[in-house]
Design a protein around this motif. Structure first.
Motif, PDB file in Angstrom:
ATOM      1  N   ASP A  57       1.030  -0.971   0.129  1.00  0.00           N
ATOM      2  CA  ASP A  57      -0.048  -0.035  -0.005  1.00  0.00           C
ATOM      3  C   ASP A  57       0.775   1.589  -0.040  1.00  0.00           C
ATOM      4  O   ASP A  57       0.335   2.284  -0.743  1.00  0.00           O
ATOM      5  CB  ASP A  57      -0.773   0.069   0.860  1.00  0.00           C
ATOM      6  CG  ASP A  57      -1.600  -0.548   1.346  1.00  0.00           C
ATOM      7  OD1 ASP A  57      -2.510  -1.484  -0.446  1.00  0.00           O
ATOM      8  OD2 ASP A  57      -2.781  -1.296   1.839  1.00  0.00           O
ATOM      9  N   LYS A  58       1.487   1.185   1.273  1.00  0.00           N
ATOM     10  CA  LYS A  58       2.783   2.438   0.722  1.00  0.00           C
ATOM     11  C   LYS A  58       3.505   2.878  -0.931  1.00  0.00           C
ATOM     12  O   LYS A  58       3.997   3.772  -0.754  1.00  0.00           O
ATOM     13  CB  LYS A  58       3.965   2.431   2.038  1.00  0.00           C
ATOM     14  CG  LYS A  58       3.154   2.681   3.540  1.00  0.00           C
ATOM     15  CD  LYS A  58       4.791   2.870   4.401  1.00  0.00           C
ATOM     16  CE  LYS A  58       3.340   2.858   5.842  1.00  0.00           C
ATOM     17  NZ  LYS A  58       3.324   4.569   5.631  1.00  0.00           N
ATOM     18  N   GLU A  88       1.667   4.150  -3.301  1.00  0.00           N
ATOM     19  CA  GLU A  88       1.105   5.940  -2.587  1.00  0.00           C
ATOM     20  C   GLU A  88       2.482   6.428  -3.303  1.00  0.00           C
ATOM     21  O   GLU A  88       2.264   7.441  -4.272  1.00  0.00           O
ATOM     22  CB  GLU A  88       1.759   5.766  -1.101  1.00  0.00           C
ATOM     23  CG  GLU A  88      -0.060   5.458  -0.256  1.00  0.00           C
ATOM     24  CD  GLU A  88       0.129   5.497   0.913  1.00  0.00           C
ATOM     25  OE1 GLU A  88       1.407   6.147   0.976  1.00  0.00           O
ATOM     26  OE2 GLU A  88      -0.426   5.296   1.541  1.00  0.00           O
ATOM     27  N   ASN A 140       2.056   6.315  -6.906  1.00  0.00           N
ATOM     28  CA  ASN A 140       0.456   7.317  -7.352  1.00  0.00           C
ATOM     29  C   ASN A 140       1.148   9.086  -6.826  1.00  0.00           C
ATOM     30  O   ASN A 140       0.786  10.235  -7.962  1.00  0.00           O
ATOM     31  CB  ASN A 140      -0.579   7.057  -6.671  1.00  0.00           C
ATOM     32  CG  ASN A 140      -1.368   5.781  -6.641  1.00  0.00           C
ATOM     33  OD1 ASN A 140      -1.315   5.563  -8.080  1.00  0.00           O
ATOM     34  ND2 ASN A 140      -1.950   5.428  -5.884  1.00  0.00           N
ATOM     35  N   ARG A 141       2.156   9.101  -6.416  1.00  0.00           N
ATOM     36  CA  ARG A 141       2.195  10.171  -6.023  1.00  0.00           C
ATOM     37  C   ARG A 141       3.485  11.039  -7.183  1.00  0.00           C
ATOM     38  O   ARG A 141       3.333  12.484  -7.445  1.00  0.00           O
ATOM     39  CB  ARG A 141       2.902  10.342  -4.631  1.00  0.00           C
ATOM     40  CG  ARG A 141       3.528  12.060  -4.732  1.00  0.00           C
ATOM     41  CD  ARG A 141       4.020  12.198  -2.388  1.00  0.00           C
ATOM     42  NE  ARG A 141       5.288  11.358  -2.600  1.00  0.00           N
ATOM     43  CZ  ARG A 141       6.032  10.345  -2.214  1.00  0.00           C
ATOM     44  NH1 ARG A 141       4.322   9.806  -1.004  1.00  0.00           N
ATOM     45  NH2 ARG A 141       6.676   9.193  -1.691  1.00  0.00           N
TER      46      ARG A 141
END
Length: 255
Positions: A156-157, A160, A163-164
């Protein structure tokens, strides 16, 4: 015709992944990115520059991939990245945060804790690559647990981070036994793709020989096939030493 693939490698550690990419891509990396404290990197750097005589640049950062060690490191890094559209960056993140060999269940090093100390290397290095290099693809391998429920928080991290930086994300679990090696060694490969969606990866299998036939493929002139290297200063037959040790500890028992 596909042109030469341009790539750099970050935190290669002992260099197995780097040598694999060299064989597949047909060229060495444009540079090696080394962080302070990860001294295993020098085994691959030594292989490139002293064994193969290639003079590949080494760019040094701090241990968290937050800053370059010298101004010269930063200038050289920017020159290489600005002059080349990097196609792919392989890297070898610390895997002890998810490894089954990590028996810690509490505190800052607990296995499966997405925020544990060991996993910070994975996050910092991934962020550095996507933010500063911006390759078409970035990939690394890690422990098989990254593909399981215990690795969900870590993935999940990573999503992220992707996505960033506007990267899509995919993950694949592999086993050496499916690729011709008579040994079950499972690993997880993580990919960041500089595109809105990740491609479909076809899982290809190769026939696996039995161990005897596999060992017979070793060239007759291969060196050190009857020795085990303990260190650069000594060569010992550790199998024999193990039997000796077992016999001495159990000399009244049948072994």
């Amino acid at each position: 015709m596909i042109g030469k693939i341009k790539w750099v490698i970050a935190e290669p550690l002992t260099g197995g992944m780097g040598m694999g990419f060299e064989k597949i891509l047909g060229s060495p990396p444009l540079c090696v990115i080394h962080a302070e404290g990860y001294n295993n990197d020098f085994q691959y750097i030594n292989y490139l520059n002293n064994v193969k005589g290639l003079n590949i640049p080494v760019i040094n950062t701090d241990g968290e991939f937050k800053k370059f060690i010298t101004e010269e490191d930063e200038i050289l890094f920017n020159k290489i990245i600005n002059e080349n559209q990097i196609d792919i960056v392989p890297y070898v993140c610390i895997c002890s945060g998810l490894s089954m060999l990590n028996n810690c269940t509490t505190g800052c090093n607990a296995r499966g804790d997405a925020n544990n100390n060991q996993n910070q290397n994975m996050y910092n290095l991934s962020s550095f690559i996507l933010e500063k290099i911006k390759p078409k693809v970035a990939c690394f391998e890690n422990a098989p647990n990254a593909y399981s429920n215990s690795g969900k928080g870590v993935l999940d991290k990573l999503v992220e981070i992707g996505n960033r930086n506007e990267y899509s994300f995919s993950v694949e679990k592999v086993d050496t036994y499916d690729h011709g090696v008579p040994q079950h060694r499972q690993r997880t490969f993580v990919y960041f793709w500089n595109s809105k969606t990740s491609p479909y990866l076809k899982y290809e299998k190769k026939e696996t020989l039995d161990l005897v036939k596999y060992l017979q493929l070793i060239p007759k002139d291969a060196s050190q096939q009857d020795s085990y290297c303990i260190s650069k200063d000594s060569i010992k037959d550790t199998t024999y030493e193990c039997i000796q040790d077992l016999y001495n500890k159990n000399k009244h028992k049948s072994i």
